[in-house]
Design a protein around this motif. Structure first.
Motif, PDB file in Angstrom:
ATOM      1  N   HIS A 100      19.302  -8.620 -37.738  1.00 46.37           N
ATOM      2  CA  HIS A 100      19.795  -8.943 -36.401  1.00 46.37           C
ATOM      3  C   HIS A 100      18.913  -8.308 -35.321  1.00 46.37           C
ATOM      4  O   HIS A 100      18.493  -8.971 -34.378  1.00 46.37           O
ATOM      5  CB  HIS A 100      21.247  -8.481 -36.222  1.00 46.37           C
ATOM      6  CG  HIS A 100      21.642  -8.452 -34.787  1.00 46.37           C
ATOM      7  ND1 HIS A 100      21.975  -9.589 -34.089  1.00 46.37           N
ATOM      8  CD2 HIS A 100      21.680  -7.432 -33.880  1.00 46.37           C
ATOM      9  CE1 HIS A 100      22.216  -9.275 -32.826  1.00 46.37           C
ATOM     10  NE2 HIS A 100      22.047  -7.968 -32.667  1.00 46.37           N
ATOM     11  N   CYS A 104      17.238  -9.268 -31.660  1.00 45.25           N
ATOM     12  CA  CYS A 104      18.253  -8.966 -30.645  1.00 45.25           C
ATOM     13  C   CYS A 104      17.626  -8.976 -29.246  1.00 45.25           C
ATOM     14  O   CYS A 104      16.578  -8.382 -29.020  1.00 45.25           O
ATOM     15  CB  CYS A 104      18.884  -7.602 -30.930  1.00 45.25           C
ATOM     16  SG  CYS A 104      20.143  -7.142 -29.719  1.00 45.25           S
ATOM     17  N   HIS A 106      19.216  -7.903 -26.372  1.00 44.54           N
ATOM     18  CA  HIS A 106      19.726  -6.861 -25.473  1.00 44.54           C
ATOM     19  C   HIS A 106      18.681  -5.769 -25.306  1.00 44.54           C
ATOM     20  O   HIS A 106      18.046  -5.363 -26.278  1.00 44.54           O
ATOM     21  CB  HIS A 106      21.020  -6.266 -26.032  1.00 44.54           C
ATOM     22  CG  HIS A 106      22.181  -7.202 -25.938  1.00 44.54           C
ATOM     23  ND1 HIS A 106      22.416  -8.188 -26.879  1.00 44.54           N
ATOM     24  CD2 HIS A 106      23.152  -7.323 -25.005  1.00 44.54           C
ATOM     25  CE1 HIS A 106      23.494  -8.869 -26.532  1.00 44.54           C
ATOM     26  NE2 HIS A 106      23.967  -8.369 -25.402  1.00 44.54           N
ATOM     27  N   CYS A 112      24.782  -4.346 -27.109  1.00 37.65           N
ATOM     28  CA  CYS A 112      24.949  -5.570 -27.889  1.00 37.65           C
ATOM     29  C   CYS A 112      26.157  -5.408 -28.806  1.00 37.65           C
ATOM     30  O   CYS A 112      26.202  -4.483 -29.609  1.00 37.65           O
ATOM     31  CB  CYS A 112      23.689  -5.825 -28.719  1.00 37.65           C
ATOM     32  SG  CYS A 112      23.919  -7.120 -29.956  1.00 37.65           S
ATOM     33  N   CYS A 115      25.106  -5.380 -32.450  1.00 36.66           N
ATOM     34  CA  CYS A 115      24.421  -4.133 -32.829  1.00 36.66           C
ATOM     35  C   CYS A 115      25.419  -2.990 -32.935  1.00 36.66           C
ATOM     36  O   CYS A 115      25.328  -2.131 -33.812  1.00 36.66           O
ATOM     37  CB  CYS A 115      23.343  -3.763 -31.807  1.00 36.66           C
ATOM     38  SG  CYS A 115      21.835  -4.739 -31.963  1.00 36.66           S
TER      39      CYS A 115
HETATM   40 ZN   LIG Z   1      21.977  -6.825 -31.042  1.00 37.81          ZN
END
Ligand SMILES: [Zn+2]
Length: 120
Positions: A100, A104, A106, A112, A115
């Motif tokens: 992820h 990601c 963010h 996030c 996360c």
């Molecule tokens: Zn994330």
């Protein structure tokens, strides 16, 4: 087979095989003149020891695996299986996180939601 030949075949030092013998993990036979004698069966057991060590098992655990009569064998093996399952779950979780976080978007991973699951 002499200890030096067995060690070479297995890719370990001879003192490792002597240590396993001292610990009762793999005890070779003896020739008439008293030298250690490793059979194909002993080499197979040694390969099992190496395989178990590669996943972090101690010699005490491995001795229990190799000897059916060892006391507390069942619970010891069950505990190791449980540990392996926990490790696998932790590895799976770390893999999901990394897959992820690689993409990601963010700027702070703590912002996030996905996360943040991994911080729990
Ligand atoms: Zn994330």
């Amino acid at each position: 087979m002499k200890i030096g030949d067995a060690a070479a075949e297995l890719g370990v030092a001879a003192h490792v095989l002597r240590h396993w013998e001292d610990e009762g993990v793999v005890v070779p036979g003896r020739t008439a003149s008293g030298h250690r004698d490793y059979s194909a069966e002993h080499l197979s057991r040694c390969r099992i020891v190496l395989s178990c060590q590669s996943v972090g098992m101690s010699l005490a655990e491995i001795r229990a695996v190799l000897h059916r009569g060892e006391s507390g064998r069942g619970p010891l093996i069950d505990a190791r299986i449980e540990g392996i399952r926990r490790q696998r779950a932790a590895l799976d979780s770390a893999e999901r996180f990394l897959l992820h976080v690689r993409g990601c978007r963010h700027d702070l991973i703590t912002r996030c939601p996905e996360c943040s699951i991994h911080a729990e």
